[in-house]
Design a protein around this motif. Sequence first.
Motif, PDB file in Angstrom:
ATOM      1  N   ARG A   1       6.089   1.376  -2.223  1.00 18.40           N
ATOM      2  CA  ARG A   1       5.646   1.432  -1.132  1.00 18.40           C
ATOM      3  C   ARG A   1       6.365   1.436   0.103  1.00 18.40           C
ATOM      4  NH1 ARG A   1       2.048  -3.649  -1.716  1.00 18.40           N
ATOM      5  NH2 ARG A   1       3.762  -4.339  -2.582  1.00 18.40           N
TER       6      ARG A   1
ATOM      7  N   THR B   1       1.837  -1.869   5.340  1.00 20.99           N
ATOM      8  CA  THR B   1       2.194  -1.279   4.027  1.00 20.99           C
ATOM      9  C   THR B   1       1.336  -0.380   3.485  1.00 20.99           C
ATOM     10  OG1 THR B   1       3.045  -3.737   3.688  1.00 20.99           O
ATOM     11  CG2 THR B   1       3.314  -2.289   1.908  1.00 20.99           C
TER      12      THR B   1
ATOM     13  N   GLU C   1       0.119   2.412   0.397  1.00 20.45           N
ATOM     14  CA  GLU C   1      -0.065   2.412  -0.957  1.00 20.45           C
ATOM     15  C   GLU C   1       0.806   2.829  -1.801  1.00 20.45           C
ATOM     16  OE1 GLU C   1      -3.128   1.197  -2.312  1.00 20.45           O
ATOM     17  OE2 GLU C   1      -3.580   0.712  -0.485  1.00 20.45           O
ATOM     18  N   PRO C   2       1.024   2.621  -3.175  1.00 21.71           N
ATOM     19  CA  PRO C   2       1.842   3.075  -4.120  1.00 21.71           C
ATOM     20  C   PRO C   2       2.034   4.404  -4.171  1.00 21.71           C
ATOM     21  CG  PRO C   2       0.480   1.218  -5.136  1.00 21.71           C
ATOM     22  CD  PRO C   2      -0.127   1.399  -3.763  1.00 21.71           C
TER      23      PRO C   2
END
Length: 568
Positions: free
Chosen positions: A517, A439, A441-442
Amino acid sequence: MTPPTRDAGSGATDGVAAATWVAPSGRPPLAARMMRATWRGLPARRYEAGWEPDLEMPAADGSTLRADHYFPRAEGDFPTLLVRSPYGRGVPWSPMYGMLFAEQGFHVVLQSCRGTGGSGGAFDLWRNEAADGQATVAWLRDQPWFNGALGTIGPSYLGYAQWALALDPPPELRAMVVQVGLHDPHALFHRGGALQLENALLVGSGMTSQHRGFGPFLRATLRLKRHLNHITGALPLRGSYVRGLGGELPWLDAAMSHPDADDPFWNGASTGGAADGLHVPTCLISGWQDALVDQTFEQYGRLRRSGCDTSLLIGPWTHTSALQQGWSEVFAESLAWLRAHLCDDPSELRPARVRVHIGGQERWRDLDDWPPSPDTAPWYPAEGGRLTRQSPEASASLASFRYDPADPTPSIGGPLLSPTSGNRDNGDLEKRPDVLTFTGEPMDEPMDVLGPVAARLRISTDTGYADVFARLCDVDEKGRSVNVCDGLMRLPTGPEQPVEITVPMSSTAHRFLPGHRIRLQISGGAHPRSARNTGSGEPALDATTLTPVRITVHGASVLDLPVVRAER
């Protein structure tokens, strides 16, 4: 209204005056009229629709094909639409194609393919459609109401029948509209080396029951749902469908038993080559979660290389919802195309060749072509379940998991033929120990991904027998993970050293919003969408042994995203 009488000689294709045609006085069936009354957002009708049921015409081998004729109850010459279906001629086909297009000024011939809906002969998945289509056009030429302008339209297998006719397009064929269409039966049954089990069962159920009417189709659907777990969990898999489908289907057995696209069994099955060199204006329509969307993109590329006049519409739909929730957009697109090329009325055509729905943003976007850019941006899986823009240092392994075919990783949503398809919350799936997630990062700014997505992975196993399922997900601010696109690939059998594979993950048009994300999900399968890899190396239908496998993802793996400038 008094039935109109007209001399159709001026429209006969051979220039010889035809007999006077008196329009029958029949109205479309009540079920079609009732369903027609439920639709909203469609253009106003121009004419009352008439109905001439149960016409007979000779197939290529002399068998009798049956069809219903819908027509505008008005004087004048009108173009003809040919709709060839193995699913019967009742609801929903009679109102969707018969009534609606007759109301807009088209003769519509809704025909049952051989062996279905009262037509003679035996149904075959592909071997008769080209010849039977040509025989039907020959019959049309002798009809007094046929003015020489022909179009074809229809979804799914009805699209296959269109491509079959286009292999040798008759001179009267001036337009095609292929909706959520099929052209390659092998790719429907087998993908990435794995049997597409659930879709195969749904095809078997639909082909054997839908043409018998809504009641039999509903009962068959419920029967398959009731027996699905037993069928898909059986060892061996061969023949397990009989109870769920109500009997043996030799054509289904044969299709599932030949996984290799180069097998002589599939010779002549694909009609995709019809697009090579085709000059019949063709409109293609599909949805991002349609099980056949990749076939639509394949044909679009072929048509563009041929210089064919073509358009592409991809909506936020599945295979079935395109003709339900998306029907107003699909109908408007289809009608505009047919009017432009059969009635010389391009006023309703949109100026852009391509229109796609942008997921996440939930807006439509017009494009000059597809894909809009050949460039991709690499994202890298890294240790700790991270997904980064920077290439990490080389690592022998990032993560591993144990795939157990006795408890196969389930399929959640995605491109299926069933109502369970589409975008779904992947939270429970990603809690399983046999599912890896990486995943990012935002996001600080919106990012638009438009085009084909792929994962280039370095994978090793301890047995040599495994599948790899890769999925792109959008994770919102609350942590909800929703699938965007995905794909599966069977690993080449070999030693335990890492192998490099590319998993095509279909195409998408999706905006990742600020705060969201990007997630890459990796597992060992998606069952029963794809038949589980039993880990034994035995053929999928005959395997009786279940062998767990450990799958390891290594460094230097890459997620390729076709990123384009985000429109504001």
